[in-house]
Design a protein around this motif. Structure first.
Motif, mmCIF file in Angstrom:
data_model
loop_
_atom_site.group_PDB
_atom_site.id
_atom_site.type_symbol
_atom_site.label_atom_id
_atom_site.label_comp_id
_atom_site.label_asym_id
_atom_site.label_seq_id
_atom_site.Cartn_x
_atom_site.Cartn_y
_atom_site.Cartn_z
ATOM 1 N N THR A 262 45.779 46.811 27.288
ATOM 2 C CA THR A 262 45.312 47.075 25.920
ATOM 3 C C THR A 262 43.820 47.379 25.922
ATOM 4 O O THR A 262 43.030 46.593 26.462
ATOM 5 C CB THR A 262 45.573 45.850 25.032
ATOM 6 N N PRO A 263 43.383 48.498 25.351
ATOM 7 C CA PRO A 263 41.941 48.769 25.268
ATOM 8 C C PRO A 263 41.290 47.864 24.229
ATOM 9 O O PRO A 263 41.967 47.289 23.378
ATOM 10 C CB PRO A 263 41.887 50.239 24.837
ATOM 11 N N TRP A 264 39.984 47.742 24.314
ATOM 12 C CA TRP A 264 39.246 46.952 23.319
ATOM 13 C C TRP A 264 37.898 47.610 23.066
ATOM 14 O O TRP A 264 37.485 48.524 23.790
ATOM 15 C CB TRP A 264 39.077 45.502 23.775
ATOM 16 N N ILE A 265 37.231 47.149 22.040
ATOM 17 C CA ILE A 265 35.919 47.691 21.672
ATOM 18 C C ILE A 265 34.850 46.822 22.313
ATOM 19 O O ILE A 265 34.745 45.628 22.023
ATOM 20 C CB ILE A 265 35.756 47.750 20.142
ATOM 21 N N VAL A 266 34.054 47.407 23.215
ATOM 22 C CA VAL A 266 33.087 46.635 23.994
ATOM 23 C C VAL A 266 31.721 46.556 23.315
ATOM 24 O O VAL A 266 30.929 45.654 23.596
ATOM 25 C CB VAL A 266 32.922 47.217 25.418
ATOM 26 N N ASN A 267 31.430 47.479 22.418
ATOM 27 C CA ASN A 267 30.140 47.471 21.714
ATOM 28 C C ASN A 267 30.333 48.117 20.347
ATOM 29 O O ASN A 267 31.057 49.108 20.225
ATOM 30 C CB ASN A 267 29.088 48.232 22.528
ATOM 31 N N THR B 93 42.423 62.185 19.176
ATOM 32 C CA THR B 93 43.167 62.796 18.064
ATOM 33 C C THR B 93 43.746 61.733 17.138
ATOM 34 O O THR B 93 44.336 62.065 16.108
ATOM 35 C CB THR B 93 44.305 63.683 18.589
ATOM 36 N N PHE B 94 43.602 60.458 17.522
ATOM 37 C CA PHE B 94 44.252 59.386 16.764
ATOM 38 C C PHE B 94 43.273 58.251 16.512
ATOM 39 O O PHE B 94 42.863 57.556 17.427
ATOM 40 C CB PHE B 94 45.469 58.868 17.537
ATOM 41 N N LEU B 95 42.868 58.078 15.250
ATOM 42 C CA LEU B 95 42.047 56.930 14.852
ATOM 43 C C LEU B 95 42.239 56.726 13.350
ATOM 44 O O LEU B 95 41.825 57.552 12.538
ATOM 45 C CB LEU B 95 40.567 57.161 15.165
ATOM 46 N N THR B 96 42.898 55.640 12.997
ATOM 47 C CA THR B 96 43.098 55.312 11.584
ATOM 48 C C THR B 96 42.415 53.982 11.288
ATOM 49 O O THR B 96 42.472 53.052 12.090
ATOM 50 C CB THR B 96 44.587 55.221 11.231
ATOM 51 N N PHE B 97 41.776 53.887 10.127
ATOM 52 C CA PHE B 97 40.996 52.709 9.796
ATOM 53 C C PHE B 97 40.850 52.603 8.282
ATOM 54 O O PHE B 97 41.141 53.548 7.540
ATOM 55 C CB PHE B 97 39.611 52.783 10.457
ATOM 56 N N PHE B 98 40.377 51.433 7.828
ATOM 57 C CA PHE B 98 40.084 51.201 6.420
ATOM 58 C C PHE B 98 38.629 50.780 6.280
ATOM 59 O O PHE B 98 38.108 50.029 7.113
ATOM 60 C CB PHE B 98 40.979 50.095 5.846
ATOM 61 N N ILE B 99 37.960 51.258 5.245
ATOM 62 C CA ILE B 99 36.604 50.848 4.898
ATOM 63 C C ILE B 99 36.651 50.140 3.555
ATOM 64 O O ILE B 99 37.200 50.650 2.585
ATOM 65 C CB ILE B 99 35.642 52.053 4.807
ATOM 66 N N LEU B 100 36.089 48.935 3.497
ATOM 67 C CA LEU B 100 35.995 48.178 2.257
ATOM 68 C C LEU B 100 34.532 47.824 1.982
ATOM 69 O O LEU B 100 33.862 47.329 2.887
ATOM 70 C CB LEU B 100 36.811 46.885 2.328
ATOM 71 N N ILE C 251 44.326 56.968 26.206
ATOM 72 C CA ILE C 251 45.007 58.219 26.540
ATOM 73 C C ILE C 251 46.424 57.998 27.047
ATOM 74 O O ILE C 251 47.201 58.951 27.173
ATOM 75 C CB ILE C 251 44.206 59.028 27.583
ATOM 76 N N ASN C 252 46.795 56.734 27.326
ATOM 77 C CA ASN C 252 48.156 56.413 27.747
ATOM 78 C C ASN C 252 48.983 55.806 26.618
ATOM 79 O O ASN C 252 50.109 55.371 26.839
ATOM 80 C CB ASN C 252 48.124 55.451 28.945
ATOM 81 N N GLY C 253 48.400 55.752 25.404
ATOM 82 C CA GLY C 253 49.161 55.284 24.255
ATOM 83 C C GLY C 253 49.072 53.799 23.972
ATOM 84 O O GLY C 253 49.728 53.310 23.047
ATOM 85 N N ASN C 254 48.261 53.046 24.731
ATOM 86 C CA ASN C 254 48.092 51.620 24.463
ATOM 87 C C ASN C 254 47.157 51.433 23.268
ATOM 88 O O ASN C 254 46.047 51.970 23.260
ATOM 89 C CB ASN C 254 47.505 50.914 25.693
#
Length: 318
Positions: A138-143, A164-171, A214-217
């Motif tokens: 599983t990838p993670w956000i390092v910074n 090509t794939f990034l979905t998120f919410f801003i509140l 890039i492998n879908g994880n």
């Protein structure tokens, strides 16, 4: 008298000469030796396939990662040339990860060159066994950006991502779009100038399975908050969430005032928000099939009781 004066003058000159000699000697004695320039070429110590898309190169010293280009590397088998999509440092700048096309369980030969931070060039040539094992990590956000004095969200992922794939919410709700710097670094920028973040507001970013490598994880749930405010002095609003008399283990809490303005994780029943005043808010909590809400403030003990009523997080933040 003349002879005595001449002797006195001669002794004075001798004294001055001795003083100058001692001063020069002392200065030279304390002068540091000149720094030696790094003239050693970086050497490839190890190369190994981590999975069918990642190869790790370990070098003898820290490299100039800004001068690290895929065209400096060539990976060949008897049948094909294995294309490198990108290179980036791993745990340190002496360990480099290459993202490649799909590999197979066969012998590859890699050759090329790199530069260290002193711009010494190191040529290398080595063989390794490729891997057909897929990447399941599983990838993670390092910074990432967090807190005051930030005008945009910036994210750096642990590995190459599917841009090509990034979905998120801003509140509170705000129209931002992803701008990828490379396969790992992304900024969220306004769709139009009117969508720029306001100075007097704290914005929350919420991602749930909305980014994948890039492998879908896909990544796990990620939440951070920023504000452009440079003198931000928040007040901490705390609370707990229960089912009957038991603290919930995990969940999500949504902060509202007419509309959703914040989101955070509930950890072993506890949650907290950074707010700008001590007036009343509403908090809704969901955990599995349970949910509950209550009016809260920083001046009271905030306990939220959850009942067996399943709600979807999308319905709470949209």
């Amino acid at each position: 008298m003349i002879r005595l004066r001449a002797r006195t003058i001669r002794n004075s000159f001798v004294g001055i000469a001795v003083f100058i000699s001692i001063f020069i000697w002392a200065s030279c004695a304390h002068k540091a030796a000149p720094l030696s320039k790094d003239r050693l070429n970086p050497k490839l110590q190890k190369v190994s396939a981590l999975n069918n898309r990642q190869i790790q190169f370990t070098f003898s010293e820290i490299l100039d990662t800004l001068n690290l280009k895929p065209e400096y590397f060539s990976i060949l088998s008897e049948e094909e040339t294995l294309k490198i999509m990108t290179l980036y440092p791993s745990l340190s700048a002496s360990e480099i990860i290459a993202i490649t096309e799909i590999q197979f369980d066969k012998v590859y030969e890699v050759s090329g060159y790199v530069f260290d931070t002193a711009q010494n060039k190191g040529n290398f040539k080595e063989s390794f066994i490729g891997s057909s094992k897929p990447d399941t990590i599983t990838p993670w956000i390092v910074n990432y950006s967090k807190g005051a004095n930030h005008k945009e969200f910036s994210l750096i992922f642990s590995e190459a991502m599917d841009t090509t794939f990034l979905t998120f919410f801003i509140l509170p709700k705000n129209d931002l779009k992803p701008e990828w710097q490379n396969l790992r670094a992304c900024h969220l920028i306004p769709e139009i100038p009117d969508d720029s973040l306001s100075y007097d507001t704290t914005y929350y970013l919420y991602i749930d399975k909305g980014a994948r490598d890039i492998n879908g994880n896909t990544i796990d749930i990620f939440i951070t908050s920023i504000t452009p405010d440079t003198i931000y002095k928040p007040i901490i609003l705390k609370g707990t969430a229960h089912v009957n008399d038991t603290l919930i283990k995990t969940g999500l809490a949504v902060l509202k005032r007419k509309y959703p303005i914040g989101i955070t994780l509930v950890d072993h029943g506890d949650f907290s928000f950074e707010v700008r005043d001590s007036l009343f808010y509403t908090i809704e909590v969901i955990s599995g099939k349970y949910s509950g809400s209550a009016e809260v403030s920083v001046d009271r003990v905030n306990n939220i009781i959850l009942k067996l009523e399943e709600k979807d997080i999308d319905s709470l933040i949209n």
